[in-house]
Design a protein around this motif. Sequence first.
Motif, PDB file in Angstrom:
ATOM      1  N   SER A 367       0.966   7.253  -4.253  1.00 38.89           N
ATOM      2  CA  SER A 367       1.663   7.949  -3.157  1.00 38.89           C
ATOM      3  C   SER A 367       1.178   9.378  -3.086  1.00 38.89           C
ATOM      4  CB  SER A 367       3.162   7.989  -3.440  1.00 38.89           C
ATOM      5  OG  SER A 367       3.654   6.697  -3.644  1.00 38.89           O
ATOM      6  N   THR A 368       1.057   9.892  -1.854  1.00 39.40           N
ATOM      7  CA  THR A 368       0.625  11.295  -1.701  1.00 39.40           C
ATOM      8  C   THR A 368       1.686  12.118  -0.985  1.00 39.40           C
ATOM      9  OG1 THR A 368      -0.413  10.562   0.341  1.00 39.40           O
ATOM     10  CG2 THR A 368      -1.844  10.783  -1.602  1.00 39.40           C
ATOM     11  N   ASP A 369       2.524  11.468  -0.176  1.00 42.56           N
ATOM     12  CA  ASP A 369       3.616  12.171   0.500  1.00 42.56           C
ATOM     13  C   ASP A 369       4.653  11.133   0.909  1.00 42.56           C
ATOM     14  OD1 ASP A 369       1.287  11.975   2.834  1.00 42.56           O
ATOM     15  OD2 ASP A 369       3.286  11.482   3.564  1.00 42.56           O
ATOM     16  N   LEU A 370       5.738  11.594   1.449  1.00 40.50           N
ATOM     17  CA  LEU A 370       6.909  10.736   1.691  1.00 40.50           C
ATOM     18  C   LEU A 370       6.602   9.502   2.520  1.00 40.50           C
ATOM     19  CD1 LEU A 370       9.876   9.956   2.008  1.00 40.50           C
ATOM     20  CD2 LEU A 370      10.150  11.883   3.583  1.00 40.50           C
ATOM     21  N   ARG A 371       6.057   9.664   3.702  1.00 42.59           N
ATOM     22  CA  ARG A 371       5.900   8.504   4.590  1.00 42.59           C
ATOM     23  C   ARG A 371       4.656   7.698   4.195  1.00 42.59           C
ATOM     24  NH1 ARG A 371      11.129   8.639   6.012  1.00 42.59           N
ATOM     25  NH2 ARG A 371      11.643  10.704   6.760  1.00 42.59           N
ATOM     26  N   ALA A 372       3.691   8.343   3.561  1.00 45.42           N
ATOM     27  CA  ALA A 372       2.545   7.614   3.013  1.00 45.42           C
ATOM     28  C   ALA A 372       3.045   6.627   1.973  1.00 45.42           C
ATOM     29  CB  ALA A 372       1.543   8.586   2.411  1.00 45.42           C
ATOM     30  N   SER A 373       3.979   7.068   1.113  1.00 48.55           N
ATOM     31  CA  SER A 373       4.469   6.165   0.054  1.00 48.55           C
ATOM     32  C   SER A 373       5.223   4.999   0.664  1.00 48.55           C
ATOM     33  CB  SER A 373       5.336   6.915  -0.953  1.00 48.55           C
ATOM     34  OG  SER A 373       6.347   7.628  -0.317  1.00 48.55           O
ATOM     35  N   ALA A 374       5.926   5.258   1.781  1.00 44.77           N
ATOM     36  CA  ALA A 374       6.633   4.150   2.453  1.00 44.77           C
ATOM     37  C   ALA A 374       5.620   3.126   2.962  1.00 44.77           C
ATOM     38  CB  ALA A 374       7.473   4.689   3.616  1.00 44.77           C
ATOM     39  N   SER A 375       4.487   3.619   3.475  1.00 45.77           N
ATOM     40  CA  SER A 375       3.482   2.670   4.014  1.00 45.77           C
ATOM     41  C   SER A 375       2.853   1.872   2.884  1.00 45.77           C
ATOM     42  CB  SER A 375       2.425   3.425   4.817  1.00 45.77           C
ATOM     43  OG  SER A 375       1.416   3.937   3.995  1.00 45.77           O
ATOM     44  N   LEU A 376       2.713   2.453   1.711  1.00 49.37           N
ATOM     45  CA  LEU A 376       2.129   1.730   0.566  1.00 49.37           C
ATOM     46  C   LEU A 376       3.095   0.662   0.059  1.00 49.37           C
ATOM     47  CD1 LEU A 376       0.460   4.709  -1.322  1.00 49.37           C
ATOM     48  CD2 LEU A 376      -0.599   3.076   0.267  1.00 49.37           C
ATOM     49  N   VAL A 377       4.393   0.955   0.110  1.00 50.01           N
ATOM     50  CA  VAL A 377       5.390  -0.056  -0.276  1.00 50.01           C
ATOM     51  C   VAL A 377       5.318  -1.227   0.704  1.00 50.01           C
ATOM     52  CG1 VAL A 377       7.871  -0.529  -0.489  1.00 50.01           C
ATOM     53  CG2 VAL A 377       6.929   1.601  -1.411  1.00 50.01           C
ATOM     54  N   LEU A 378       5.216  -0.904   1.995  1.00 49.68           N
ATOM     55  CA  LEU A 378       5.110  -1.978   3.009  1.00 49.68           C
ATOM     56  C   LEU A 378       3.846  -2.800   2.778  1.00 49.68           C
ATOM     57  CD1 LEU A 378       6.170   0.035   6.193  1.00 49.68           C
ATOM     58  CD2 LEU A 378       7.519  -1.724   5.014  1.00 49.68           C
ATOM     59  N   THR A 387       1.270  -5.319  -6.845  1.00 52.04           N
ATOM     60  CA  THR A 387       0.926  -3.948  -6.415  1.00 52.04           C
ATOM     61  C   THR A 387       1.758  -2.976  -7.233  1.00 52.04           C
ATOM     62  OG1 THR A 387       0.295  -4.571  -4.167  1.00 52.04           O
ATOM     63  CG2 THR A 387       1.076  -2.305  -4.482  1.00 52.04           C
ATOM     64  N   GLU A 388       1.113  -1.903  -7.677  1.00 48.91           N
ATOM     65  CA  GLU A 388       1.864  -0.830  -8.336  1.00 48.91           C
ATOM     66  C   GLU A 388       1.768   0.401  -7.434  1.00 48.91           C
ATOM     67  OE1 GLU A 388       1.053  -0.021 -12.403  1.00 48.91           O
ATOM     68  OE2 GLU A 388       0.871  -2.154 -12.964  1.00 48.91           O
ATOM     69  N   VAL A 389       2.896   0.918  -6.999  1.00 45.98           N
ATOM     70  CA  VAL A 389       2.908   2.139  -6.176  1.00 45.98           C
ATOM     71  C   VAL A 389       3.316   3.291  -7.089  1.00 45.98           C
ATOM     72  CG1 VAL A 389       3.802   3.282  -4.113  1.00 45.98           C
ATOM     73  CG2 VAL A 389       3.595   0.780  -4.146  1.00 45.98           C
ATOM     74  N   LEU A 390       2.371   4.198  -7.326  1.00 45.19           N
ATOM     75  CA  LEU A 390       2.601   5.287  -8.277  1.00 45.19           C
ATOM     76  C   LEU A 390       3.202   6.502  -7.578  1.00 45.19           C
ATOM     77  CD1 LEU A 390      -0.849   5.020 -10.141  1.00 45.19           C
ATOM     78  CD2 LEU A 390       1.261   3.745 -10.570  1.00 45.19           C
ATOM     79  N   ARG A 391       3.792   7.400  -8.384  1.00 44.01           N
ATOM     80  CA  ARG A 391       4.359   8.682  -7.935  1.00 44.01           C
ATOM     81  C   ARG A 391       5.423   8.474  -6.857  1.00 44.01           C
ATOM     82  NH1 ARG A 391      -0.804  12.872  -8.149  1.00 44.01           N
ATOM     83  NH2 ARG A 391      -1.428  12.256 -10.269  1.00 44.01           N
ATOM     84  N   ILE A 392       6.374   7.637  -7.216  1.00 44.46           N
ATOM     85  CA  ILE A 392       7.441   7.267  -6.297  1.00 44.46           C
ATOM     86  C   ILE A 392       8.375   8.447  -6.002  1.00 44.46           C
ATOM     87  CG2 ILE A 392       9.616   5.911  -6.411  1.00 44.46           C
ATOM     88  CD1 ILE A 392       7.228   4.516  -5.169  1.00 44.46           C
ATOM     89  N   TYR A 393       8.196   9.568  -6.735  1.00 44.91           N
ATOM     90  CA  TYR A 393       9.057  10.729  -6.444  1.00 44.91           C
ATOM     91  C   TYR A 393       8.871  11.177  -4.996  1.00 44.91           C
ATOM     92  CZ  TYR A 393       4.855  13.613  -7.297  1.00 44.91           C
ATOM     93  OH  TYR A 393       3.595  14.164  -7.247  1.00 44.91           O
ATOM     94  N   HIS A 394       7.700  10.916  -4.435  1.00 43.07           N
ATOM     95  CA  HIS A 394       7.505  11.251  -3.007  1.00 43.07           C
ATOM     96  C   HIS A 394       8.477  10.447  -2.150  1.00 43.07           C
ATOM     97  CE1 HIS A 394       3.917  13.724  -3.377  1.00 43.07           C
ATOM     98  NE2 HIS A 394       3.383  12.835  -4.187  1.00 43.07           N
ATOM     99  N   LEU A 395       8.600   9.167  -2.477  1.00 38.34           N
ATOM    100  CA  LEU A 395       9.463   8.268  -1.682  1.00 38.34           C
ATOM    101  C   LEU A 395      10.931   8.668  -1.807  1.00 38.34           C
ATOM    102  CD1 LEU A 395       8.959   5.409  -0.138  1.00 38.34           C
ATOM    103  CD2 LEU A 395      10.151   4.485  -2.111  1.00 38.34           C
ATOM    104  N   ASP A 396      11.314   9.093  -3.035  1.00 43.57           N
ATOM    105  CA  ASP A 396      12.728   9.403  -3.290  1.00 43.57           C
ATOM    106  C   ASP A 396      13.188  10.641  -2.538  1.00 43.57           C
ATOM    107  OD1 ASP A 396      12.405   8.342  -6.758  1.00 43.57           O
ATOM    108  OD2 ASP A 396      12.914   7.198  -4.952  1.00 43.57           O
ATOM    109  N   ARG A 397      12.236  11.380  -1.946  1.00 42.09           N
ATOM    110  CA  ARG A 397      12.630  12.553  -1.154  1.00 42.09           C
ATOM    111  C   ARG A 397      13.389  12.095   0.085  1.00 42.09           C
ATOM    112  NH1 ARG A 397       8.155  17.114  -0.231  1.00 42.09           N
ATOM    113  NH2 ARG A 397       9.936  17.806   0.985  1.00 42.09           N
ATOM    114  N   GLY A 398      13.002  10.912   0.625  1.00 35.63           N
ATOM    115  CA  GLY A 398      13.539  10.531   1.934  1.00 35.63           C
ATOM    116  C   GLY A 398      14.118   9.142   2.019  1.00 35.63           C
ATOM    117  N   TYR A 399      14.119   8.390   0.914  1.00 34.40           N
ATOM    118  CA  TYR A 399      14.709   7.036   0.937  1.00 34.40           C
ATOM    119  C   TYR A 399      15.630   6.904  -0.269  1.00 34.40           C
ATOM    120  CZ  TYR A 399      11.093   5.808   4.346  1.00 34.40           C
ATOM    121  OH  TYR A 399      10.290   5.770   5.466  1.00 34.40           O
TER     122      TYR A 399
END
Length: 421
Positions: A367-378, A387-399
């Motif tokens: 993950s590189t930023d909030l909505r990028a991480s959402a797209s990687l989860v999708l 799939t492993e999505v790393l640096r989920i702290y980006h996602l936790d900012r907005g979800y």
Amino acid sequence: MDKFIINGGKKLNGKVKAGGAKNATLALIPATLLASGTSKLFNTPELNDVYTMLKLVRHLGVQADFNDGTIELDTAGVSVLEAPYEHVKKMRASVYVLGPLLARHGYAKVSLPGGCAWGPRPINLHIEGLKKLGANIDLVDGYIIATAKRLQGNRINFDIPSVGATGNLLMAAVLAKGETILNNAAMEPEITNLAMMLNEMGAKIEGIETPILHIQGVDMLKPADVHTIPDRIEAGTLLVAGAITGGTVTVEGINPLHLYSVIAKLEESGVSVTYNGDSATVNAAGVTPEAINVTTGPFPGYPTDMQAQWIAYMSVAEGVSTVTDTIYRDRFTHVPELARLGAMIEVKDNSAVIKGGNKLSGAKVMSTDLRASASLVLGGLAAHGRTEVLRIYHLDRGYQRLEEKLKQLGAEIERVPGSEY
Ligand code: EPZ
């Protein structure tokens, strides 16, 4: 740093509820600074960005209690009028305290925000607007120092319908002397939520939900209790999760008309979307999505905050699509990571061309930023395998605990706390 492990390729089915809107909350909290006393914000999401904003207003002297979706904010003790770099560098929305502190106290010292993962994000429209209201602005050592004995109403025209500048100038103008016009103002639902709160506090704003806002300044405002609108971007992300996995997903507790451009694009892609007053259902069972172009724009256009999610979805659609971002020309850091899942995407200037029709397969992605991480989860939900999505702290900012909501829909997803890689 937490990561998600997803075993993808499963259809998502079922019901899930959207939370309160992050980008409304980040404006409603600073708005309480315009009055002295206790305000309550209901339906507030438990997000890292909300905690960051609470940390900032507590630094200013606000007493804030956040329990079970309700924030109580007592602003009677505000004595610090400075938002230091340590706070602002973590979240650009900290700049929202500039307008209210200046309007109510005649002084504000706020650090200039840095850039973000996808480049510089200026605040010239905020500063020019405050100057138009008679503020004296100095830029010293990376700080904005704004002073004004009393702001004076004026006519302000925005070159860009900036959400942040509209919010900041609204909060400044409500206590200015005389009338202010904000022309080419943002009409995002979060700005409407803010304007309605300000009127609840005793402000006189007309033209809400139009691009021309008329504000008659008043001498004083009082605290208000306000309901935060649902998060249209979280809702859109959950609907795309149903579409990209070929499932049937209902998102409850939303306002579908805040999401109509995303719903329309989903229908164009061949899935069915039905909705009523407060929920929407996407049914993608047995559908191979068609490639559909999207160009982002200010509300009610297609939101830039759903751009990354759409690129992930188009990676599994049949055909070639183009996604153009007119709001942030370089918001494509998710593309190289989606490519690791097998997506075929070329970025040129502010457009991504997606060659769909291929199966995604699991990989480690960053993950590189909030909505990028959402797209990687999708992407991970659609990809076959792990799939492993790393640096989920980006996602936790907005979800708020997205993995729990996705599990509710049948996803095989686990959060692994504290893992490095
Ligand atoms: C808000 O950011 C949202 N954040 C963003 O959501 C969202 O992407 C953005 O609006 C656009 O919808 C919050 O509400 C907290 P802008 P904001 O001012 O206010 C340029 C998310 O994922 N601009 O409307 O910062 C700017 O560079 C976040 O939840 C100037 O040039 O956005 C951009 O190109 C990401 N000068 C465009 O306007 C200015 O003074 C839109 O920015 C201000 C903005």
